[in-house]
Design a protein around this motif. Structure first.
Motif, PDB file in Angstrom:
ATOM      1  N   LYS A   2       0.823  -1.192   0.000  1.00 54.27           N
ATOM      2  CA  LYS A   2       0.000   0.000   0.000  1.00 54.27           C
ATOM      3  C   LYS A   2       0.864   1.251   0.000  1.00 54.27           C
ATOM      4  CE  LYS A   2      -4.083  -1.805   2.291  1.00 54.27           C
ATOM      5  NZ  LYS A   2      -4.954  -1.657   3.467  1.00 54.27           N
ATOM      6  N   ARG A   3       1.949   1.214   0.745  1.00 57.94           N
ATOM      7  CA  ARG A   3       2.851   2.364   0.815  1.00 57.94           C
ATOM      8  C   ARG A   3       3.446   2.648  -0.557  1.00 57.94           C
ATOM      9  NH1 ARG A   3       6.457   5.492   3.936  1.00 57.94           N
ATOM     10  NH2 ARG A   3       8.570   5.376   3.176  1.00 57.94           N
ATOM     11  N   GLY A   4       3.868   1.634  -1.279  1.00 57.96           N
ATOM     12  CA  GLY A   4       4.436   1.800  -2.612  1.00 57.96           C
ATOM     13  C   GLY A   4       3.418   2.367  -3.593  1.00 57.96           C
ATOM     14  N   ARG A   6       0.751   4.262  -2.813  1.00 64.64           N
ATOM     15  CA  ARG A   6       0.502   5.653  -2.449  1.00 64.64           C
ATOM     16  C   ARG A   6       1.644   6.557  -2.920  1.00 64.64           C
ATOM     17  NH1 ARG A   6      -0.364   5.467   3.525  1.00 64.64           N
ATOM     18  NH2 ARG A   6      -0.746   3.262   3.430  1.00 64.64           N
ATOM     19  N   LEU A   7       2.849   6.064  -2.777  1.00 58.76           N
ATOM     20  CA  LEU A   7       4.007   6.835  -3.204  1.00 58.76           C
ATOM     21  C   LEU A   7       3.970   7.065  -4.716  1.00 58.76           C
ATOM     22  CD1 LEU A   7       6.500   8.156  -2.004  1.00 58.76           C
ATOM     23  CD2 LEU A   7       7.750   6.047  -2.416  1.00 58.76           C
ATOM     24  N   ARG A   9       1.243   6.943  -6.672  1.00 57.56           N
ATOM     25  CA  ARG A   9       0.091   7.795  -6.943  1.00 57.56           C
ATOM     26  C   ARG A   9       0.423   9.259  -6.642  1.00 57.56           C
ATOM     27  NH1 ARG A   9      -4.291   7.318  -2.719  1.00 57.56           N
ATOM     28  NH2 ARG A   9      -2.754   8.663  -1.752  1.00 57.56           N
ATOM     29  N   ASP A  10       1.051   9.522  -5.510  1.00 58.66           N
ATOM     30  CA  ASP A  10       1.413  10.886  -5.141  1.00 58.66           C
ATOM     31  C   ASP A  10       2.440  11.468  -6.114  1.00 58.66           C
ATOM     32  OD1 ASP A  10       1.255  10.396  -1.505  1.00 58.66           O
ATOM     33  OD2 ASP A  10      -0.324  10.657  -3.014  1.00 58.66           O
TER      34      ASP A  10
END
Length: 188
Positions: A2-4, A6-7, A9-10
């Motif tokens: 999930k962190r990857g 979001r990173l 996407r941001d």
């Protein structure tokens, strides 16, 4: 995982936003000085027309075509007088106008020269327009001499437009950006 996501996407969102801002900056810088020579059709006391569109004289605001000034027996058609004076000033003369910016209605904002003289300054000096900052000296002289609109009571053109409902549909800031980017036509 999930962190990857979001990173990523941001990062994509940031890149897209920066690209959009860059396109806006390029479009705004691309505005080149436009120079044109008359003849021009006089629409009103501060607007000219050409085959390619309308031009708005900068530094002044003339009474609207249907606007009257004065009171009682001294009411006069100050909007028509401003247009007539501008027509007379430009008639059969070498007129040159230049500008780069546009107003919210898509009109090219111009300064003009007629045989070396500034017709906008003349309108303000003869009391047929108010200064919006550029022609303060001419306005002070017209006020002192009680010339034109300064000879009696009158509504400032912007106040008259507002009261008459002419400014009821002001484009939003988003519409203005879309116009500048060439994504839509100007609001009339």
């Amino acid at each position: 995982m999930k962190r990857g996501f979001r990173l990523l996407r941001d990062g994509v969102t940031t890149f897209a936003l920066l690209a959009f801002i860059g396109l806006i900056a390029l479009k705004l810088q691309a505005a080149r000085e436009v120079e044109m020579k008359g003849p021009f059709e006089v629409v009103d006391g501060d607007t000219l027309a050409t085959e390619s569109g309308r031009l708005r004289l900068v530094g002044l605001d003339a009474p609207e075509l249907r606007q009257s000034c004065g009171e009682g027996e001294k009411v006069w058609a100050c909007g028509e007088a401003a247009r007539t004076r501008l027509q007379e000033t430009l008639a059969n003369r070498q007129v040159q106008c230049s500008g780069r910016d546009r107003d919210r209605y898509g009109r090219l904002l111009v300064t003009c020269s007629v045989d070396g003289a500034d017709p906008a300054a003349e309108l303000v000096r003869h009391g047929l327009a108010v200064s919006t900052g550029r022609y303060d000296t001419e306005e002070q002289a017209a006020r002192r001499d009680k010339t034109g609109i300064w000879s009696g009571p009158f509504d400032r053109p912007a106040d008259w437009r507002h009261r008459d409902g002419m400014m009821s549909e002001v484009p939003s800031w988003l519409d203005a950006i879309a116009f500048r980017l060439g994504l839509r036509e100007a609001t009339p």
